[in-house]
Structures are given as C-alpha cells and as structure tokens.
Scaffold this motif. Structure first.
Motif, mmCIF file in Angstrom:
data_model
loop_
_atom_site.group_PDB
_atom_site.id
_atom_site.type_symbol
_atom_site.label_atom_id
_atom_site.label_comp_id
_atom_site.label_asym_id
_atom_site.label_seq_id
_atom_site.Cartn_x
_atom_site.Cartn_y
_atom_site.Cartn_z
ATOM 1 N N MET A 295 0.830 -1.198 0.000
ATOM 2 C CA MET A 295 0.000 0.000 0.000
ATOM 3 C C MET A 295 0.866 1.250 0.000
ATOM 4 S SD MET A 295 -3.052 1.052 2.692
ATOM 5 C CE MET A 295 -4.236 -0.050 1.894
ATOM 6 N N VAL A 296 0.427 2.244 -0.772
ATOM 7 C CA VAL A 296 1.067 3.560 -0.795
ATOM 8 C C VAL A 296 0.038 4.578 -0.309
ATOM 9 C CG1 VAL A 296 2.184 5.338 -2.197
ATOM 10 C CG2 VAL A 296 2.526 2.912 -2.755
ATOM 11 N N SER A 297 0.379 5.317 0.731
ATOM 12 C CA SER A 297 -0.535 6.336 1.262
ATOM 13 C C SER A 297 -0.439 7.610 0.452
ATOM 14 C CB SER A 297 -0.201 6.655 2.725
ATOM 15 O OG SER A 297 0.897 7.563 2.802
ATOM 16 N N GLY B 11 -1.333 12.448 3.516
ATOM 17 C CA GLY B 11 -1.894 12.530 4.867
ATOM 18 C C GLY B 11 -1.270 11.545 5.835
ATOM 19 N N GLY B 12 -0.691 10.465 5.323
ATOM 20 C CA GLY B 12 -0.039 9.480 6.171
ATOM 21 C C GLY B 12 -1.011 8.488 6.786
ATOM 22 N N PHE B 13 -0.469 7.357 7.237
ATOM 23 C CA PHE B 13 -1.288 6.261 7.741
ATOM 24 C C PHE B 13 -1.920 6.516 9.108
ATOM 25 C CE2 PHE B 13 1.474 3.840 4.744
ATOM 26 C CZ PHE B 13 0.468 3.346 3.933
ATOM 27 N N ASP B 14 -1.494 7.577 9.791
ATOM 28 C CA ASP B 14 -2.033 7.868 11.125
ATOM 29 C C ASP B 14 -2.939 9.096 11.086
ATOM 30 O OD1 ASP B 14 -0.081 9.715 10.606
ATOM 31 O OD2 ASP B 14 0.903 9.566 12.557
ATOM 32 N N SER C 136 -8.148 2.914 5.162
ATOM 33 C CA SER C 136 -7.694 2.039 4.084
ATOM 34 C C SER C 136 -6.639 1.051 4.592
ATOM 35 C CB SER C 136 -7.104 2.876 2.946
ATOM 36 O OG SER C 136 -8.074 3.733 2.385
ATOM 37 N N TYR C 137 -5.736 1.542 5.416
ATOM 38 C CA TYR C 137 -4.683 0.684 5.964
ATOM 39 C C TYR C 137 -5.264 -0.422 6.840
ATOM 40 C CZ TYR C 137 -0.548 -0.740 8.621
ATOM 41 O OH TYR C 137 0.438 -1.464 9.215
ATOM 42 N N ALA C 138 -6.365 -0.120 7.536
ATOM 43 C CA ALA C 138 -7.025 -1.148 8.354
ATOM 44 C C ALA C 138 -7.485 -2.310 7.480
ATOM 45 C CB ALA C 138 -8.204 -0.550 9.107
ATOM 46 N N GLY C 139 -7.878 -2.014 6.238
ATOM 47 C CA GLY C 139 -8.265 -3.071 5.312
ATOM 48 C C GLY C 139 -7.094 -3.949 4.929
ATOM 49 N N LEU C 140 -5.932 -3.337 4.724
ATOM 50 C CA LEU C 140 -4.717 -4.101 4.443
ATOM 51 C C LEU C 140 -4.375 -4.999 5.625
ATOM 52 C CD1 LEU C 140 -2.124 -4.801 2.880
ATOM 53 C CD2 LEU C 140 -1.119 -2.694 3.742
ATOM 54 N N GLN C 141 -4.430 -4.448 6.832
ATOM 55 C CA GLN C 141 -4.125 -5.230 8.029
ATOM 56 C C GLN C 141 -5.084 -6.407 8.190
ATOM 57 O OE1 GLN C 141 -4.267 -1.715 10.679
ATOM 58 N NE2 GLN C 141 -2.230 -2.329 11.373
ATOM 59 N N ALA C 142 -6.357 -6.175 7.874
ATOM 60 C CA ALA C 142 -7.358 -7.244 7.996
ATOM 61 C C ALA C 142 -7.066 -8.373 7.012
ATOM 62 C CB ALA C 142 -8.754 -6.683 7.766
ATOM 63 N N ASP D 197 -11.993 0.274 4.381
ATOM 64 C CA ASP D 197 -11.341 -0.879 4.980
ATOM 65 C C ASP D 197 -11.866 -2.185 4.380
ATOM 66 O OD1 ASP D 197 -13.798 -0.304 6.144
ATOM 67 O OD2 ASP D 197 -13.168 -0.794 8.191
ATOM 68 N N VAL D 198 -13.175 -2.311 4.296
ATOM 69 C CA VAL D 198 -13.777 -3.530 3.749
ATOM 70 C C VAL D 198 -13.468 -3.667 2.261
ATOM 71 C CG1 VAL D 198 -15.937 -4.760 3.335
ATOM 72 C CG2 VAL D 198 -15.608 -3.515 5.476
ATOM 73 N N ALA D 199 -13.563 -2.552 1.517
ATOM 74 C CA ALA D 199 -13.298 -2.597 0.078
ATOM 75 C C ALA D 199 -11.851 -2.984 -0.211
ATOM 76 C CB ALA D 199 -13.620 -1.248 -0.549
ATOM 77 N N VAL D 200 -10.914 -2.421 0.545
ATOM 78 C CA VAL D 200 -9.501 -2.746 0.363
ATOM 79 C C VAL D 200 -9.246 -4.210 0.712
ATOM 80 C CG1 VAL D 200 -7.184 -2.360 1.303
ATOM 81 C CG2 VAL D 200 -8.603 -0.406 0.639
#
Length: 358
Positions: free
Chosen positions: A42-44, A47-50, A58-64, A286-289
């Motif tokens: 993933m590339v943010s 705004g950054g991941f935090d 979006s990052y939460a979707g990657l983690q899931a 998150d779900v879509a990612v």
C-alpha cells in the motif's frame, strides 16, 4: 538523497525494511503465515497512515487481509505529492503481488505503474482510469449519500441556523462530501420551511473554503474558527489531519460548537474529540480494500469498479455515541427514512462528483 518513506514495514511475523534511497527491501527469514510469500502493498497519500481518517481506514483493510490470509504486508508512507512515483516504484521493486494506492492524487502514478507491470494487480481508492486498465480495480464511494443525511442532521441540530464545512483540496473525493452535506441542509429547509445556511461551500458554484492540503492542523483550526466567527455551530471538515484542527476549534468552544467527522467513525479513530462529534460519515474503505486484496490471493480478481453506497454499506452515518440522547427520536426516524428514500431513488442527489460505474 530523497527521503521518501516514513515507514516501510511488514505487520505480523514478517518485517521488511528499506535501506537508503530505494534499496531493495530485506525480509526477515523468520516468516510465518499461510501465504507468507504473497505481498500485499500500500502507498498512502500525503496525509499518512495515522491521519485518523482516510489513509488509516484504508490501511485497516490491508491489516485485515494480512490477518485473514496470512500474507506479507509492505507499506510506503508519502510525505508529499512528489513521493508518489518513487513510492510506487519501491512497491514494484519489492515484488508486490497487489499494490493498493490510497487516493485520487495517486491516479497518475498508479496508471503508469499498472500499464508498465501487467503481472501485478492494483487497486486504487477514490479514482478510476478514464479507460479501464486490465489489472486495476477502482474502489469508489458515493459518500454524497451519507453526507446528505449528515447535512440534514446538522441543520436539525443547529441552534444558530448556520452550519459550516471546509475541504483540504478541491478534488472530487472531497467535494462529494460537501455537495451531499449542502444538499441535505437544503432538503431540511424544504421539508421544515427553515432557512439554515451553509457556510464554506456553494455547491451550485462549486466554490468554498479549502486549506490547500490535508496535513496542516493549524490551517484547519483557523478555517474552522473563521466559520465559527460567522456563526456556524456545527462544523463538517473534509480535510484529513487538517480536519482535526476543525475538531480542535469545536472542542475549544466549550460546548457551543460541535462537528461531524468523515471517512471513519470519529469516536473510534479520534476518541479525544468524541464529546463534540454528533456523528460521522463513514466510508467503507477498509472492507473494500480487504476484499480487493483477498480477491487477488484467491485468484478471483477483476477490474470492475466497486462503488460503496448506502445500500451496500459502503457509506453510512455513524452512531451518535455521546449525542444519542440529544438527537430527538423523531429526527432519527427522519434520517432512516432519508436513507430509504435515497436507496429507492425517491431522493436524488445532484452532485457531479458521484462515482459512475465504469
């Protein structure tokens, strides 16, 4: 030497690190997981991941997906728009199986990387190629729908008769929220014979207040304070971390001003501001990612555009949390009816920023 990554890391049992200036990542050999050789990347945006909003969701979707499928994660955090091509190249160099780019601003870098690397699958949030690209999955969200509800809610809860909104940058994924919000306020006025004003955005002229970026909280706070000075008692910031400045302005009002957050449930992502958040316009990135990544793992990838709506849960009005007892039961019923009427087509939304199926 251009410093282009704030962090490039693997979550879970695998770790990847970047050495100086785009050197190839080195993997920890003590890796585990059912599909540990599969790399989801993933590339943010800047705004950054935090950011407690767009990128973080979006990052939460990657983690899931990492947790669900036992795959390896690589992420590149952009500090500025100039970093997008470099970070995309880093993900290609890392031999990623799927690369998710977070945001409209990464459109050009994503299209070029996808066309140059047809064996890699891509997904992009809030953008779609002008002409479909075989290995790119667009993830769009009609947040004008839930923002319409938010505008109606804000108008109903305002005591000054003025509500305000501002954006980070004037791009469709931002103005779509502002459009829906303004249309929802207008619908309230029509239904209730009221005249609540929207400050900060004129959807007919497509002009309004923008901080110019998604990072500067001070600009966001100053912009929100400008709206408050003009009489707005509910603020709807659509500006990522710069929007947090708006929540700071609301909190500093000692109860006179409240807000509605965007992208994620603000009471979960920015809990320190929950006391001033009436609700949030959720965007199911998150779900879509997660689904996009898992489709690649399962060899079920396709490049058809996903569009999140009220009907499929891709956008929604979040719970009222601390305001639950303050939102009248009649208003809650009206909001539910508005949702049903948008889904059925009885209420139509005019925003030209709404994504269209490709």
């Amino acid at each position: 030497m251009k410093k282009y990554l704030r962090g490039l890391a693997i979550v879970g049992a695998v770790t990847v690190a970047v050495a100086a200036c785009g050197s190839p990542p080195a993997e920890d050999s003590a890796a585990g997981g059912a599909n540990k050789d599969f790399k989801a990347c993933m590339v943010s945006d800047s705004g950054g991941f935090d950011d407690k909003s767009f990128n973080q969701t979006s990052y939460a979707g990657l983690q899931a997906a990492v947790k669900s499928k036992g795959i390896t994660e690589v992420k590149a955090e952009s500090k500025s728009d100039n970093d997008y091509p470099t970070n995309m190249t880093a993900m290609v160099t890392a031999k990623c199986n799927v690369i998710v780019s977070v945001g409209f601003k990464l459109e050009d870098a994503t299209d070029k990387a996808a066309k140059a690397n047809p064996d890699i699958k891509f997904a992009i949030v809030d953008s779609a190629p002008v002409q479909p690209i075989t290995n790119v999955k667009p993830l769009g969200f009609n947040t004008a729908q839930a923002s319409f509800q938010a505008g109606y809610l804000a108008a109903a809860m305002s005591t000054t008769g003025k509500v305000g909104t501002y954006g980070g940058i004037k791009i469709p994924p931002v103005t779509i929220f502002m459009d829906g919000f303004a249309e929802g306020v207008r619908y309230y006025n029509t239904q209730k014979s009221k005249s609540v004003q929207v400050l900060g955005w004129d959807d007919a002229k497509q002009s309004g207040l923008f901080t110019g970026d998604f990072e500067d909280k001070a600009k966001g706070q100053n912009t929100a304070q400008n709206l408050i000075t003009q009489g707005a008692d509910i603020i709807f910031p659509v500006a990522g971390p710069a929007g947090l400045g708006g929540l700071q302005a609301a909190k500093a009002s000692n109860g006179k001003v409240n807000a509605i957050w965007v992208d994620t449930d603000g009471c979960e992502s920015a809990a320190e501001f929950c006391s001033v958040l009436i609700s949030s316009v959720k965007k199911g990135m998150d779900v879509a990612v997660q689904n996009a990544i898992e489709s690649v793992v399962d060899n079920k990838f396709d490049n058809s555009q996903f569009i999140g709506t009220l009907e499929n849960g891709g956008t929604a009005l979040a719970p009222f949390h601390e305001f639950d007892s303050k939102v009248p039961a009649e208003l809650k019923t009206e909001l539910d009816q508005i949702k049903a009427d948008i889904i059925s087509g009885k209420i139509t939304i005019a925003s030209k920023a709404q994504p269209k199926a490709s």
